[in-house]
Write an enzyme that holds these catalytic residues in place. Structure first.
Site, PDB file in Angstrom:
ATOM      1  CE  LYS A  86       0.801 -12.027 -36.642  1.00  0.00           C
ATOM      2  NZ  LYS A  86      -0.069 -11.157 -35.863  1.00  0.00           N
ATOM      3  CE1 TYR A 134       4.477 -15.458 -31.719  1.00  0.00           C
ATOM      4  CE2 TYR A 134       3.951 -14.379 -33.788  1.00  0.00           C
ATOM      5  CZ  TYR A 134       4.278 -14.311 -32.449  1.00  0.00           C
ATOM      6  OH  TYR A 134       4.431 -13.074 -31.846  1.00  0.00           O
ATOM      7  CG  HIS A 176      -1.117  -7.360 -31.320  1.00  0.00           C
ATOM      8  ND1 HIS A 176      -0.143  -7.945 -30.540  1.00  0.00           N
ATOM      9  CD2 HIS A 176      -1.790  -6.517 -30.500  1.00  0.00           C
ATOM     10  CE1 HIS A 176      -0.236  -7.481 -29.314  1.00  0.00           C
ATOM     11  NE2 HIS A 176      -1.220  -6.610 -29.261  1.00  0.00           N
ATOM     12  CG  ASP A 223      -1.786  -5.686 -26.285  1.00  0.00           C
ATOM     13  OD1 ASP A 223      -1.430  -6.865 -26.077  1.00  0.00           O
ATOM     14  OD2 ASP A 223      -1.370  -4.994 -27.249  1.00  0.00           O
TER      15      ASP A 223
HETATM   16  C1  T46 Z   1       6.050  -8.971 -32.126  1.00  0.00           C
HETATM   17  C2  T46 Z   1       7.500  -8.595 -31.940  1.00  0.00           C
HETATM   18  C3  T46 Z   1       7.929  -7.901 -30.838  1.00  0.00           C
HETATM   19  N1  T46 Z   1       9.250  -7.579 -30.696  1.00  0.00           N
HETATM   20  C4  T46 Z   1       9.660  -6.862 -29.489  1.00  0.00           C
HETATM   21  C5  T46 Z   1       8.986  -5.506 -29.294  1.00  0.00           C
HETATM   22  C6  T46 Z   1       8.878  -5.371 -27.785  1.00  0.00           C
HETATM   23  O1  T46 Z   1      10.058  -4.798 -27.258  1.00  0.00           O
HETATM   24  C7  T46 Z   1       8.777  -6.828 -27.297  1.00  0.00           C
HETATM   25  C8  T46 Z   1       7.352  -7.237 -26.977  1.00  0.00           C
HETATM   26  O2  T46 Z   1       6.548  -6.875 -28.083  1.00  0.00           O
HETATM   27  P1  T46 Z   1       4.987  -6.960 -27.979  1.00  0.00           P
HETATM   28  O3  T46 Z   1       4.527  -6.508 -26.622  1.00  0.00           O
HETATM   29  O4  T46 Z   1       4.407  -6.281 -29.193  1.00  0.00           O
HETATM   30  O5  T46 Z   1       4.761  -8.540 -28.102  1.00  0.00           O
HETATM   31  P2  T46 Z   1       3.350  -9.291 -28.209  1.00  0.00           P
HETATM   32  O6  T46 Z   1       2.303  -8.596 -27.377  1.00  0.00           O
HETATM   33  O7  T46 Z   1       3.619 -10.709 -27.974  1.00  0.00           O
HETATM   34  O8  T46 Z   1       2.979  -9.087 -29.742  1.00  0.00           O
HETATM   35  C9  T46 Z   1       2.538 -10.165 -30.542  1.00  0.00           C
HETATM   36  O9  T46 Z   1       1.256 -10.484 -30.070  1.00  0.00           O
HETATM   37  C10 T46 Z   1       0.381 -11.189 -30.910  1.00  0.00           C
HETATM   38  C11 T46 Z   1       0.141 -12.562 -30.331  1.00  0.00           C
HETATM   39  C12 T46 Z   1       0.711 -11.299 -32.331  1.00  0.00           C
HETATM   40  O10 T46 Z   1       0.012 -11.979 -33.071  1.00  0.00           O
HETATM   41  C13 T46 Z   1       1.892 -10.620 -32.878  1.00  0.00           C
HETATM   42  O11 T46 Z   1       2.818 -11.591 -33.306  1.00  0.00           O
HETATM   43  C14 T46 Z   1       2.569  -9.689 -31.964  1.00  0.00           C
HETATM   44  O12 T46 Z   1       1.930  -8.435 -32.062  1.00  0.00           O
HETATM   45  O13 T46 Z   1       9.276  -7.635 -28.359  1.00  0.00           O
HETATM   46  C15 T46 Z   1      10.193  -7.916 -31.639  1.00  0.00           C
HETATM   47  O14 T46 Z   1      11.389  -7.609 -31.509  1.00  0.00           O
HETATM   48  N2  T46 Z   1       9.782  -8.605 -32.757  1.00  0.00           N
HETATM   49  C16 T46 Z   1       8.461  -8.958 -32.941  1.00  0.00           C
HETATM   50  O15 T46 Z   1       8.157  -9.604 -33.959  1.00  0.00           O
END
Ligand code: T46
Length: 178
Positions: free
Chosen positions: A71, A131, A62, A167
């Site tokens: 990060k 992070y 991402h 993803d």
């Molecule tokens: C990233 C993020 C997500 N959310 C909420 C949105 C969704 O309802 C839930 C899961 O989000 P997501 O599936 O995008 O989370 P990750 O797959 O861990 O995303 C992260 O994955 C990789 C490792 C990255 O480097 C980024 O920090 C980020 O994209 O958390 C938030 O409220 N705030 C945030 O900063």
């Protein structure tokens, strides 16, 4: 603290100084002056995140497009293979990646400056991933590339990771810049 440079400009591995005693250990996971002087982290952090994932989960790769996040990542429980990918078409290392094992034993941190895609795969039963980010999260600004983009060729230590629906359908670098 020790800082290890990588082949990607600005991407560094940080090994904090660990103070162990009969009670356990203490370490500073961030210090504005030392991390600026030694790790090149100039931007202020504005958001801290914590995600927990089970073995085989892969989150990534991402980045934010208009407001890219730097990060500073670490694993406080378990183990992950963490990856940064250069997604800047104008960069001499475009499409190249660096990977590092982060776990509760090595206590390593990985600094991924703005302009890189980031992701990790979990190698332990559970991993707690914490992070700091230099820009606020903006769901409308999310970008990403598929974990197994053949152009990047990341040597992931897991073949069939568990991905979010989002993803699983991310584009390749070539599709992104078509
Ligand atoms: C990233 C993020 C997500 N959310 C909420 C949105 C969704 O309802 C839930 C899961 O989000 P997501 O599936 O995008 O989370 P990750 O797959 O861990 O995303 C992260 O994955 C990789 C490792 C990255 O480097 C980024 O920090 C980020 O994209 O958390 C938030 O409220 N705030 C945030 O900063």
């Amino acid at each position: 603290m020790e800082v290890i440079k990588t082949s990607l400009d600005g991407v560094v591995i940080i090994e904090p100084k660990v103070f162990g005693d009969e009670r356990g250990f203490f370490l500073e996971s961030f210090h504005v002056d030392r991390y600026r002087e030694l790790a090149g982290i100039e931007l202020p952090f504005v958001q801290d995140n914590h995600s927990r994932s089970s073995r085989g989960v892969l989150r990534g790769l991402h980045f934010q497009v208009k407001n890219p996040q730097g990060k500073l990542v670490r694993v406080v429980r378990g183990e992950v293979y963490d990856v940064a990918v250069d997604v800047n078409p104008d960069s001499p290392t475009y499409g190249k990646y660096e990977g590092v094992i982060l776990n509760e034993s090595n206590k390593r941190q990985f600094w991924v400056p703005p302009g890189y895609a980031h992701g990790f795969v979990v190698l332990s039963d559970t991993a707690d991933f914490e992070y700091k980010c230099t820009e606020l999260y903006d769901p409308a600004d999310e970008g990403g590339i598929i974990w197994n983009d053949p152009k990047v060729g990341i040597d992931w230590p897991i073949d069939n990771p568990t991905l979010s629906a989002k993803d699983a359908v991310l584009p390749t670098l070539d599709e992104l810049n078509a």
